[in-house]
Design a protein around this motif. Structure first.
Motif, mmCIF file in Angstrom:
data_model
loop_
_atom_site.group_PDB
_atom_site.id
_atom_site.type_symbol
_atom_site.label_atom_id
_atom_site.label_comp_id
_atom_site.label_asym_id
_atom_site.label_seq_id
_atom_site.Cartn_x
_atom_site.Cartn_y
_atom_site.Cartn_z
ATOM 1 N N GLU A 22 9.345 21.980 -1.450
ATOM 2 C CA GLU A 22 8.149 21.633 -2.229
ATOM 3 C C GLU A 22 8.690 21.410 -3.429
ATOM 4 O O GLU A 22 7.756 20.936 -4.483
ATOM 5 N N LEU A 23 10.050 21.287 -3.916
ATOM 6 C CA LEU A 23 10.237 20.838 -5.191
ATOM 7 C C LEU A 23 10.922 19.560 -5.259
ATOM 8 O O LEU A 23 11.176 18.910 -4.250
ATOM 9 N N GLU A 24 10.847 18.878 -6.513
ATOM 10 C CA GLU A 24 11.754 17.719 -6.736
ATOM 11 C C GLU A 24 12.917 18.165 -7.571
ATOM 12 O O GLU A 24 13.134 19.088 -8.067
ATOM 13 N N VAL A 25 13.773 17.007 -7.745
ATOM 14 C CA VAL A 25 14.956 17.401 -8.588
ATOM 15 C C VAL A 25 14.580 17.739 -10.019
ATOM 16 O O VAL A 25 15.595 18.815 -10.305
ATOM 17 N N ALA A 26 13.870 17.243 -10.579
ATOM 18 C CA ALA A 26 13.501 17.974 -12.091
ATOM 19 C C ALA A 26 13.086 19.518 -11.874
ATOM 20 O O ALA A 26 13.442 20.022 -13.011
ATOM 21 N N ILE A 40 22.166 29.209 -5.371
ATOM 22 C CA ILE A 40 22.290 27.760 -5.300
ATOM 23 C C ILE A 40 20.952 27.173 -4.652
ATOM 24 O O ILE A 40 20.787 27.618 -3.803
ATOM 25 N N GLY A 41 20.494 26.122 -5.221
ATOM 26 C CA GLY A 41 19.359 25.373 -4.549
ATOM 27 C C GLY A 41 19.630 23.976 -4.164
ATOM 28 O O GLY A 41 20.564 23.267 -4.871
ATOM 29 N N THR A 42 19.069 23.434 -3.267
ATOM 30 C CA THR A 42 19.080 22.018 -2.990
ATOM 31 C C THR A 42 17.677 21.680 -2.040
ATOM 32 O O THR A 42 16.720 22.295 -1.983
ATOM 33 N N LEU A 43 17.427 20.365 -2.255
ATOM 34 C CA LEU A 43 16.275 19.752 -1.308
ATOM 35 C C LEU A 43 16.573 19.591 0.023
ATOM 36 O O LEU A 43 17.496 19.049 0.381
ATOM 37 N N SER A 44 15.575 20.255 0.676
ATOM 38 C CA SER A 44 15.755 19.998 2.358
ATOM 39 C C SER A 44 15.417 18.593 2.735
ATOM 40 O O SER A 44 14.624 17.818 1.997
ATOM 41 N N ALA A 45 16.112 18.218 3.626
ATOM 42 C CA ALA A 45 15.957 16.632 4.176
ATOM 43 C C ALA A 45 16.498 15.725 3.155
ATOM 44 O O ALA A 45 16.554 14.299 3.447
ATOM 45 N N SER A 46 17.076 16.029 2.066
ATOM 46 C CA SER A 46 17.716 14.991 1.284
ATOM 47 C C SER A 46 18.988 14.666 1.464
ATOM 48 O O SER A 46 19.435 13.600 0.921
ATOM 49 N N GLY A 47 19.741 15.249 2.308
ATOM 50 C CA GLY A 47 21.098 14.900 2.879
ATOM 51 C C GLY A 47 22.047 15.587 2.097
ATOM 52 O O GLY A 47 23.193 15.563 2.628
ATOM 53 N N THR A 48 21.699 16.480 1.094
ATOM 54 C CA THR A 48 22.949 17.323 0.573
ATOM 55 C C THR A 48 23.163 18.364 1.313
ATOM 56 O O THR A 48 24.250 18.906 1.178
ATOM 57 N N SER A 49 22.302 18.953 2.024
ATOM 58 C CA SER A 49 22.677 20.228 2.791
ATOM 59 C C SER A 49 23.936 20.078 3.865
ATOM 60 O O SER A 49 24.480 20.802 4.227
ATOM 61 N N ALA A 50 24.069 18.508 4.184
ATOM 62 C CA ALA A 50 24.871 18.247 5.465
ATOM 63 C C ALA A 50 26.205 18.742 4.675
ATOM 64 O O ALA A 50 27.302 19.121 5.524
ATOM 65 N N ASN A 51 26.295 18.230 3.435
ATOM 66 C CA ASN A 51 27.508 18.278 2.895
ATOM 67 C C ASN A 51 27.872 19.745 2.484
ATOM 68 O O ASN A 51 29.086 19.926 2.310
ATOM 69 N N ASN A 80 0.845 -1.213 0.268
ATOM 70 C CA ASN A 80 -0.119 -0.018 -0.117
ATOM 71 C C ASN A 80 0.829 1.216 0.028
ATOM 72 O O ASN A 80 1.805 1.318 0.931
ATOM 73 N N LEU A 81 0.742 1.907 -1.072
ATOM 74 C CA LEU A 81 1.712 3.220 -1.223
ATOM 75 C C LEU A 81 1.034 4.455 -0.946
ATOM 76 O O LEU A 81 -0.015 4.697 -1.304
ATOM 77 N N ASP A 82 1.540 5.287 -0.241
ATOM 78 C CA ASP A 82 1.209 6.781 -0.037
ATOM 79 C C ASP A 82 2.342 7.559 -0.647
ATOM 80 O O ASP A 82 3.269 7.707 -0.104
ATOM 81 N N ALA A 83 2.211 7.921 -1.929
ATOM 82 C CA ALA A 83 3.139 8.768 -2.571
ATOM 83 C C ALA A 83 2.893 10.219 -2.790
ATOM 84 O O ALA A 83 3.402 10.776 -3.776
ATOM 85 N N SER A 84 2.232 10.730 -1.583
ATOM 86 C CA SER A 84 1.873 12.076 -1.645
ATOM 87 C C SER A 84 3.027 12.982 -1.136
ATOM 88 O O SER A 84 2.899 14.203 -0.980
ATOM 89 N N HIS A 85 4.316 12.457 -0.803
ATOM 90 C CA HIS A 85 5.220 13.355 -0.002
ATOM 91 C C HIS A 85 6.326 14.045 -0.702
ATOM 92 O O HIS A 85 6.452 13.475 -1.923
ATOM 93 N N HIS A 86 6.957 14.898 -0.148
ATOM 94 C CA HIS A 86 7.997 15.611 -0.426
ATOM 95 C C HIS A 86 9.070 14.768 0.462
ATOM 96 O O HIS A 86 8.517 14.097 1.608
#
Length: 487
Positions: free
Chosen positions: A183-187, A154-165, A87-93
């Protein structure tokens, strides 16, 4: 007497165990006395596992051939491993996945960085390594080292792990700054670089490789820091049985070699839509097409399409390889799904004759189902786009074109709308949701190029054949023998 002593000892033991338990609960409130298998038992009792995820080409999305994505493949296999439904809930960022797992979910699988100290969450063993990568807009020169990033948007996605680097980099370059979005995705980040809203972004290398063809003005830069482990998240405090089951599954997948094969399928090749250069194409034209040319012509007679168009579509799908297999199990020269093969009455998708016949009839069925208002080449190009992305997503793109004030019956306008299916702002307004909308645009463009090349070669052969069949009369004039008609 022995019995009395045992009872007395048992009573004292029970008292002291209870006292110790109370003390431990007071002193160390994080210690859980939950039975280790409680969470796993709950999943088995209800007969399904709820996974919180996100729609992205590296994680999960609905393609023409059904649900797909690297992590979706893992989730599906894990559900089968447990013997339950998915059962998938794909509504997330990415940043809303962990709160959902803590509150009501069984598993979080959304390209999550392993972060062992996260409250209320246990992480599985690492699944893959993700390498943060700096990408930037083509035309910005001299982006060779971290110091060159100062002053850029420069932009990045929060909580994706990249901000730590990025924070580690900032310790050496205090003037470095960036924006984080939840609110965004990579694309969408790459689209902002393309339209000059951003100068650069930090994403993961495998994400760039899967999206780069859609954004030709986004350039690869350099790696930022060390790779980050991707893992799944499960709620803590509900027993460790489910976590242990997930780790056993991942360990078995790694040990069998299947995890490496899935990584290779999804991330090992980023050139499915790459236009194959003339030299390679001509080589295949000479070595492969003659085996199947008669089959393409036979299918063309049945369906009314130009055989060269069917051949071009087949080349885009498989490079005329009858044993081709996609990451999602689509196979054969015309890359038919099981449901599509069943729909057109094909039993063996690896049989070139059946595959070409089935692919041609499937294209014809799509072509005939399109609205009558779409005519001519527009109808043909939209049918080909649907062969790639699915009729439902094409209708969604037509709806977006209409919302933008464009003509939904024009391929030129629908071609502009299709990539917007990668942006939440637009796909959230559609029936079928996210799609890799840039893919059918490149797909149709490539087929048109291959068709033009086959047409050119065929025309050249005709002319050469005519010259070979000429004679000279007594007056010195060239006489052409009749040219055999093409089948």
């Amino acid at each position: 007497m022995t019995t009395l002593i045992y009872r007395h000892f048992s009573a004292l033991s029970s008292f002291y165990y209870a006292l110790i338990a109370v003390v431990l609960l007071v002193m160390v409130p994080t210690i859980s006395l939950t039975p280790p298998g409680e969470h796993l038992n709950q999943i088995h009792d209800r007969d399904f596992m709820t996974v919180h995820t996100r729609t992205s080409p590296t994680t999960y999305y609905e393609g023409r051939r059904g649900p797909t994505g690297f992590e979706y493949e893992l989730m599906r296999r894990f559900a089968d491993y447990l013997g339950v439904s998915l059962n998938l809930d794909a509504s997330h960022h990415v940043d809303s996945v962990l709160p959902a797992v803590r509150e009501r979910g069984d598993l979080g699988a959304a390209g999550l960085p392993l972060a062992p100290d996260t409250p209320g969450i246990h992480f599985t063993r690492p699944i893959i390594n993700m390498q943060p990568l700096l990408v930037y807009r083509r035309g910005i020169y001299g982006i060779d080292e971290p110091a060159d990033l100062i002053g850029l948007e420069i932009g990045t996605l929060s909580a994706s792990g990249t901000s730590a680097n990025l924070r580690e980099l900032q310790a050496d370059y205090p003037a470095l700054s960036w924006k984080e979005s939840n609110e965004l995705e990579v694309a969408e980040l790459m689209a902002q670089i393309e339209d000059e809203s951003l100068d650069a972004a930090v994403i993961y290398d495998h994400q760039f490789r899967l999206n780069r063809l859609f954004f030709p003005n986004v350039e690869r830069g350099f790696f930022i820091g060390e790779p980050i482990s991707m893992a799944w998240a499960v709620p803590s405090g509900r027993g460790l049985g489910f976590l242990q089951a997930a780790n056993r599954f991942l360990e078995d997948l790694q040990g069998s070699g299947m995890l490496d094969r899935l990584k290779s399928r999804y991330f090992g090749h980023d050139d499915y839509l790459e236009y194959v250069g003339t030299r390679t194409f001509l080589s295949h034209l000479d070595s492969r097409l003659p085996r199947y040319e008669g089959l393409f012509k036979q299918a063309a007679r049945k369906t009314g399409f130009d055989w060269k168009l069917l051949a071009a579509l087949g080349y885009q799908e498989s490079h005329w390889d009858p044993d081709a297999v996609s990451p999602t199990g689509v196979r054969g020269l015309m890359m038919l799904t099981r449901p599509t093969a069943k729909e057109v009455g094909i039993e063996n998708r690896r049989d070139p004759a059946q595959s070409i016949d089935g692919g041609a009839r499937y294209l014809r069925s799509i072509h005939d189902r399109l609205p009558e208002s779409i005519t001519g080449d527009d109808r043909l190009y939209m049918a080909m786009a649907s062969y790639n992305v699915g009729l439902g997503h094409l209708y969604d793109a037509r709806k977006i074109a209409e919302m933008r004030g464009d003509n939904p019956d024009s391929w030129a306008d629908v071609r502009e709308a299709l990539p917007l299916l990668q942006q939440r702002e637009w796909h959230s307004k559609t029936r079928h949701g996210y799609a890799r909308g840039g893919e059918p645009v490149i797909y149709v463009r490539n087929i048109r190029r291959y068709y033009e090349m086959i047409e050119y070669i065929e025309r050249s052969r005709r002319q050469f054949f005519q010259l070979e069949q000429t004679t000279v009369n007594d007056e010195g004039l060239l006489l052409f023998d009749p040219v055999p008609p093409l089948n």
